[in-house]
Motif scaffolding. Structure first.
Motif, mmCIF file in Angstrom:
data_model
loop_
_atom_site.group_PDB
_atom_site.id
_atom_site.type_symbol
_atom_site.label_atom_id
_atom_site.label_comp_id
_atom_site.label_asym_id
_atom_site.label_seq_id
_atom_site.Cartn_x
_atom_site.Cartn_y
_atom_site.Cartn_z
ATOM 1 N N GLY A 143 26.275 34.661 -24.084
ATOM 2 C CA GLY A 143 25.971 34.196 -25.466
ATOM 3 C C GLY A 143 24.889 34.959 -26.176
ATOM 4 O O GLY A 143 24.077 34.424 -27.175
ATOM 5 N N ILE A 144 24.572 36.130 -25.621
ATOM 6 C CA ILE A 144 23.263 36.962 -26.132
ATOM 7 C C ILE A 144 23.802 37.767 -27.274
ATOM 8 O O ILE A 144 24.655 38.477 -27.400
ATOM 9 N N THR A 249 25.878 22.844 -27.171
ATOM 10 C CA THR A 249 25.051 23.090 -28.177
ATOM 11 C C THR A 249 25.685 23.746 -29.508
ATOM 12 O O THR A 249 26.491 24.577 -29.131
ATOM 13 N N THR A 250 25.093 23.651 -30.466
ATOM 14 C CA THR A 250 26.083 24.239 -31.793
ATOM 15 C C THR A 250 24.948 25.246 -32.399
ATOM 16 O O THR A 250 25.267 25.877 -33.143
ATOM 17 N N THR A 251 23.733 25.600 -32.001
ATOM 18 C CA THR A 251 22.686 26.497 -32.173
ATOM 19 C C THR A 251 22.695 27.530 -31.295
ATOM 20 O O THR A 251 23.222 27.368 -30.206
ATOM 21 N N SER A 260 15.967 21.007 -27.450
ATOM 22 C CA SER A 260 16.487 19.672 -27.454
ATOM 23 C C SER A 260 15.829 18.586 -27.756
ATOM 24 O O SER A 260 14.354 18.718 -27.642
ATOM 25 N N HIS A 261 16.148 17.373 -27.675
ATOM 26 C CA HIS A 261 15.339 16.045 -27.892
ATOM 27 C C HIS A 261 15.583 15.461 -26.351
ATOM 28 O O HIS A 261 15.106 14.183 -26.059
ATOM 29 N N GLY A 262 15.643 16.255 -25.238
ATOM 30 C CA GLY A 262 15.577 15.835 -23.976
ATOM 31 C C GLY A 262 16.763 16.069 -23.231
ATOM 32 O O GLY A 262 16.996 16.118 -22.056
ATOM 33 N N HIS A 268 29.394 26.746 -24.760
ATOM 34 C CA HIS A 268 30.613 26.068 -24.865
ATOM 35 C C HIS A 268 31.353 26.262 -23.300
ATOM 36 O O HIS A 268 31.704 25.306 -22.914
ATOM 37 N N ALA A 269 31.368 27.382 -22.827
ATOM 38 C CA ALA A 269 32.275 27.721 -21.639
ATOM 39 C C ALA A 269 31.809 26.855 -20.643
ATOM 40 O O ALA A 269 32.591 26.322 -19.733
#
Length: 293
Positions: A143-144, A249-251, A260-262, A268-269
């Motif tokens: 995802g780069i 994650t969507t970001t 994240s918040h932990g 996705h994969a």
């Protein structure tokens, strides 16, 4: 008189109906970029039709041959210069098949060769068509962005983290174990001590929301969990402690200024693969600590 008034009213009504009634027609705009094919070229040069062989005149007598013209001396054409290859401003090295060379070419080649599975890579610090294809494949897998085959800082960082992850540091049980290296921000899965999902990238809790190291167990799963405090969907949710769990994650995962918040954020994969491997009761082992938390 009455008949005239009725007729006038009928005429007025017809006028109103004809003027007021109508249909809105949609006027579509062209969505193309304009410019069709190439412009037509001019006509080719015409042959003169002249012949060097004399023919008979109108009386059947041969006409004298025209004097042979002396060949004209054509100027010797000057040699043309071949354009220099396009170079990348940062390194001065030529592009290969439109693929730019980054400032970390040799290091990325080294780590990709160690990881394997991305194609033939020559560890020489020079971009090639094969190197470009391997780097693009690596960038797409993790995802780069952009996927351009350039060995830039993010590509180097991800390749180094993955290539230096020691999967034996995770103390796995006999069943399936999800392992997280908080220091390198990588995650993998073991079963019976064997790697069943190779290390991949993750992003855990940011400063003030540190993901704690320790051994836990997946105790709740939901393919699409809703987060009440943050009002966001958590696809492929697998909770293991204190409101923290694995999820897609969507970001942009490689944005290190956030986190994240932990939770353990996944591509996705990878989120799908861990959902397939996990279940309630799956062992979770987190080691190390994310830098800056």
């Amino acid at each position: 008189m009455k008949h005239v008034r009725i007729t006038s009213r009928l005429v007025a009504l017809v006028v109103v109906v004809l003027v007021g009634a109508g249909a809105c027609a949609f006027d579509p705009q062209s969505g193309g970029s304009g410019g069709g094919g190439a412009a037509p070229v001019g006509a080719a040069e015409q042959a003169t039709g002249a012949s060097d062989t004399p023919g008979p005149d109108q009386h059947g007598r041969p006409t004298p041959a025209a004097p042979t013209a002396k060949p004209s001396r054509k100027p010797t054409p000057k040699p043309t210069r071949t354009a220099a290859p396009t170079t990348t401003p940062s390194t001065g090295t030529p592009k290969v098949a439109g693929c730019p060379q980054g400032q970390h070419q040799r290091a990325v080649e080294t780590y990709l060769a160690r990881l394997g599975g991305f194609g033939t890579v020559s560890v020489d610090g020079r971009q090639s068509a094969a190197d470009c294809a391997a780097i693009k494949k690596f960038q797409k897998r993790y995802g780069i962005r952009p996927v351009e085959g350039r060995a830039g800082p993010t590509t180097l960082d991800v390749a180094q983290r993955l290539a230096t992850t020691d999967t034996t540091r995770c103390k796995a049980g006999t069943g399936t174990t999800f392992c997280v290296d908080l220091t390198r921000q990588t995650v993998w899965a073991l079963r019976g001590g064997k790697v069943i999902m190779a290390p991949t990238v993750t992003r855990t809790g940011m400063s003030g929301y540190r993901t704690p190291a320790g051994t836990y167990t997946v105790n709740y799963r939901n393919p699409k969990e809703w987060s009440d405090p943050y009002e966001v969907w958590l696809p492929y949710w697998q909770h293991f402690t204190q409101g923290m769990g694995f999820h897609e994650t969507t970001t942009y995962l490689h944005e290190k200024s956030i986190g994240s918040h932990g939770c353990v954020n996944l591509l996705h994969a990878d989120a799908v693969r861990m959902w397939e491997l996990g279940k309630v009761g799956t062992r979770v082992v987190l080691i190390g600590r994310r830098p800056g938390t």
